[in-house]
Motif scaffolding. Structure first.
Motif, PDB file in Angstrom:
ATOM      1  N   UNK A  19      67.140 -23.693  17.046  1.00  0.00           N
ATOM      2  CA  UNK A  19      67.166 -25.078  17.032  1.00  0.00           C
ATOM      3  C   UNK A  19      68.024 -25.615  18.287  1.00  0.00           C
ATOM      4  N   UNK A  20      68.810 -24.767  18.877  1.00  0.00           N
ATOM      5  CA  UNK A  20      69.707 -25.305  19.664  1.00  0.00           C
ATOM      6  C   UNK A  20      69.126 -25.143  21.178  1.00  0.00           C
ATOM      7  N   UNK A  21      68.257 -23.974  21.484  1.00  0.00           N
ATOM      8  CA  UNK A  21      67.426 -23.630  22.757  1.00  0.00           C
ATOM      9  C   UNK A  21      65.907 -23.767  22.464  1.00  0.00           C
ATOM     10  N   UNK A  22      65.505 -24.610  22.111  1.00  0.00           N
ATOM     11  CA  UNK A  22      63.926 -24.622  21.534  1.00  0.00           C
ATOM     12  C   UNK A  22      62.977 -23.753  22.653  1.00  0.00           C
ATOM     13  N   UNK A  23      62.174 -22.713  22.076  1.00  0.00           N
ATOM     14  CA  UNK A  23      61.512 -21.827  22.612  1.00  0.00           C
ATOM     15  C   UNK A  23      60.596 -22.546  23.679  1.00  0.00           C
ATOM     16  N   UNK A  24      60.039 -23.656  23.509  1.00  0.00           N
ATOM     17  CA  UNK A  24      59.175 -24.081  24.531  1.00  0.00           C
ATOM     18  C   UNK A  24      60.136 -24.353  25.971  1.00  0.00           C
ATOM     19  N   UNK A  25      61.034 -24.797  26.035  1.00  0.00           N
ATOM     20  CA  UNK A  25      62.030 -25.050  26.985  1.00  0.00           C
ATOM     21  C   UNK A  25      62.351 -23.852  27.765  1.00  0.00           C
ATOM     22  N   UNK A  26      62.608 -22.839  26.803  1.00  0.00           N
ATOM     23  CA  UNK A  26      62.990 -21.493  27.516  1.00  0.00           C
ATOM     24  C   UNK A  26      61.616 -20.708  28.179  1.00  0.00           C
ATOM     25  N   UNK A  27      60.493 -20.855  27.403  1.00  0.00           N
ATOM     26  CA  UNK A  27      59.284 -20.357  28.058  1.00  0.00           C
ATOM     27  C   UNK A  27      58.934 -21.274  29.405  1.00  0.00           C
ATOM     28  N   UNK A  28      59.218 -22.336  29.421  1.00  0.00           N
ATOM     29  CA  UNK A  28      59.081 -23.160  30.645  1.00  0.00           C
ATOM     30  C   UNK A  28      60.138 -22.565  31.386  1.00  0.00           C
ATOM     31  N   UNK A  29      61.145 -22.337  31.379  1.00  0.00           N
ATOM     32  CA  UNK A  29      62.007 -21.690  32.305  1.00  0.00           C
ATOM     33  C   UNK A  29      61.698 -20.374  32.787  1.00  0.00           C
ATOM     34  N   UNK A  30      61.131 -19.804  31.998  1.00  0.00           N
ATOM     35  CA  UNK A  30      60.682 -18.308  32.370  1.00  0.00           C
ATOM     36  C   UNK A  30      59.603 -18.546  33.291  1.00  0.00           C
ATOM     37  N   UNK A  31      58.625 -19.477  33.057  1.00  0.00           N
ATOM     38  CA  UNK A  31      57.472 -19.739  33.843  1.00  0.00           C
ATOM     39  C   UNK A  31      57.727 -20.170  35.257  1.00  0.00           C
ATOM     40  N   UNK A  32      58.852 -21.103  35.165  1.00  0.00           N
ATOM     41  CA  UNK A  32      59.472 -21.469  36.454  1.00  0.00           C
ATOM     42  C   UNK A  32      60.077 -20.349  37.191  1.00  0.00           C
ATOM     43  N   UNK A  33      60.732 -19.677  36.807  1.00  0.00           N
ATOM     44  CA  UNK A  33      61.510 -18.520  37.381  1.00  0.00           C
ATOM     45  C   UNK A  33      60.368 -17.644  38.093  1.00  0.00           C
TER      46      UNK A  33
END
Length: 84
Positions: A19-33
């Motif tokens: 709940x602190x680092x929602x998976x959608x945001x991390x997946x977006x970071x992965x895609x951007x990286x």
């Protein structure tokens, strides 16, 4: 002499129930990286684990959460015990 770049690998471990680092945001970071060619970033996702990767289970039961067990341990249907 200073190095002009730091060559390290950044590893992101994320439980899909975080709940602190929602998976959608991390997946977006992965895609951007990936789009930026950042090959030294690794993303690992774990089912049914929270922000701490449910590590409290280790301290209470002496076993790691099933999602953190190796595929071999799961295939052999054995608990992944780790010494406390």
């Amino acid at each position: 002499m200073r190095s002009k770049s730091l060559l390290i690998v950044v590893v992101m471990l994320l439980g899909d129930a975080d709940a602190m680092a929602p998976i959608g945001g991390v997946r977006k970071l992965e895609e951007t990286a990936k789009k930026a060619g950042k090959s030294r970033m690794e993303f690992h996702y774990f089912e049914n684990l929270d922000h701490s990767l449910n590590i409290i289970e280790y301290f209470v039961k002496g076993t790691l959460p099933e999602s953190l067990c190796t595929s071999q341990q799961r295939a052999e249907q054995r608990a992944c015990y780790r010494p406390l």
